[in-house]
Design an enzyme around this catalytic site. Structure first.
Site, mmCIF file in Angstrom:
data_model
loop_
_atom_site.group_PDB
_atom_site.id
_atom_site.type_symbol
_atom_site.label_atom_id
_atom_site.label_comp_id
_atom_site.label_asym_id
_atom_site.label_seq_id
_atom_site.Cartn_x
_atom_site.Cartn_y
_atom_site.Cartn_z
ATOM 1 C CB ILE B 17 -0.936 0.015 1.232
ATOM 2 C CG1 ILE B 17 -0.116 -0.082 2.532
ATOM 3 C CG2 ILE B 17 -1.932 -1.141 1.149
ATOM 4 C CD1 ILE B 17 -0.877 0.318 3.772
ATOM 5 C CB CYS B 18 0.084 4.812 -0.623
ATOM 6 S SG CYS B 18 -0.443 4.589 -2.329
ATOM 7 N N PRO B 19 2.591 4.530 1.532
ATOM 8 C CG PRO B 19 4.360 5.651 2.646
ATOM 9 C CD PRO B 19 3.133 4.800 2.894
#
Ligand SMILES: [Zn+2]
Lengths: 275, 81
Positions: B17-19
């Site tokens: 997932i981000c980041p």
């Protein structure tokens, strides 16, 4: 992929906010992980400096301090806590720093810095972060850094005011600014002087920022400048410094060829000393 | 993506997932030479916008962003800086 030194999964996450920065990236973070810094003093200035440098992932952090934690230190020396009173500052500091980032190699130097041991100690580091609180050590560190060609990230505090600078080899030193320590008795000793507890937090953090910038080779260094901070006015003032060609240690014909152990001011007082 | 002659490195970031999608893409790209091409596969929907935007912010060239199946997207980046 020709990638010999991969970040571990944990390092990717731990340092992600650095890696995201265009000026840092994985390359910069690797420079930090390879950096070797010596912190002189695990007190007011050394506390925030050490904590941020450890958190930043500086590969090797040396800490010099021969003192023990005193209750009166806790007002500003945030490396240490209530249960550390009476313990060695190096040991207490190491526990705090290891908890912040176990990635960092900590080296504890529990001796008092003298002209006899300082060259051997600073030899293994690239950058010296001077957070000492007394003139004899400050001049000793300055002169040793000049002789050994080490960067000296200087910080000092008094009452509500702080001074920060960076001295790079061949580009001036603390003596260019203040040629000699004041005579003993002319300034309040570390025991007598008051200090706003948060002041070393600000000054030590600026020292950490300057040390990190040196490693990353980014931004404008305080090298060639003296930063004056006043917590009462909440003012920062940057004044230009020049190498003094007649400086006794870094000038064109230096007169100091051996390290000097100046008289310990605080030892003039018949009380246990903290500096 | 027929116009892309070759991909020099691939990165499977499914599950990330981000980041970290961007962080890992950036780290991979740092290892490439200028002009080389990285193909990243993600299945975290926000990364489909975030990774190309962050790459462009850093001056990299985003050659394409395409859905490759029900869950996965590919992002093709050429190292420009
Ligand atoms: Zn000098």
């Amino acid at each position: 992929m020709i990638n010999t030194k991969r970040f571990t999964e944990e390092q990717v996450k731990r340092y992600s906010r650095h890696i995201i920065l265009p000026q840092v990236g994985g390359k910069g973070q690797k420079k930090l992980l390879e950096a070797k810094m010596l912190l002189v003093g695990a007190g007011g200035l050394g506390s925030p400096a050490a904590m941020y440098l450890a958190a930043a992932g500086v590969g090797k952090l040396g800490i010099v301090d021969f003192d023990r934690v005193d209750l009166s230190n806790l007002q500003r020396q945030i490396l240490h806590g209530q249960s550390d009173v009476g313990r060695r500052k190096t040991v207490s500091a190491a526990e705090t720093l290891c908890e912040i980032n176990p990635d960092v190699e900590l080296v504890l130097h529990e001796d008092r810095l003298t002209s006899d041991n300082i060259m051997d100690i600073i030899h293994e580091y690239d950058i010296v972060v001077d957070g000492c609180d007394n003139f004899p050590t400050r001049y000793l560190v300055n002169d040793a850094c000049v002789l050994a060609g080490k960067a000296n990230v200087h910080g000092s505090i008094f009452l509500f005011e702080g001074q920060i600078s960076v001295f790079l080899p061949g580009q001036g030193c603390y003596r260019c600014l203040f040629p000699e320590p004041p005579p003993p008795g002319a300034v309040p000793s570390c025991q007598e002087a008051g200090v706003l507890g948060v002041l070393p937090g600000i000054v030590g953090t600026i020292q950490a920022a300057e040390a990190i910038k040196l490693v990353l080779e980014i931004g404008i260094s305080l090298n060639g400048h003296l930063m004056l901070f006043d917590a009462l006015d909440m003012s920062f003032q940057k004044v230009k410094l020049r190498r003094n060609p007649s400086c006794a240690i870094c000038g064109d014909s230096p007169t100091i060829k051996e390290l000097i152990d100046y008289e310990e001011f605080c030892s003039l007082l018949a009380v246990p000393r903290e500096c | 993506m027929a116009e892309i002659a070759r991909v020099d490195a691939e990165l499977d970031l499914k599950g990330e997932i981000c980041p970290y999608t961007f962080v890992k893409s950036k780290l991979e790209l740092e290892e490439l030479e200028l002009g080389q091409v990285l193909r990243v596969v993600v299945n975290h929907r926000p990364a489909v916008e975030n990774v190309p935007r962050s790459m462009k912010n850093e001056g990299q060239e985003v050659l394409g962003v395409e859905q490759v199946n029900d869950t996965d997207w590919e992002i093709i980046i050429r190292k420009a800086v």
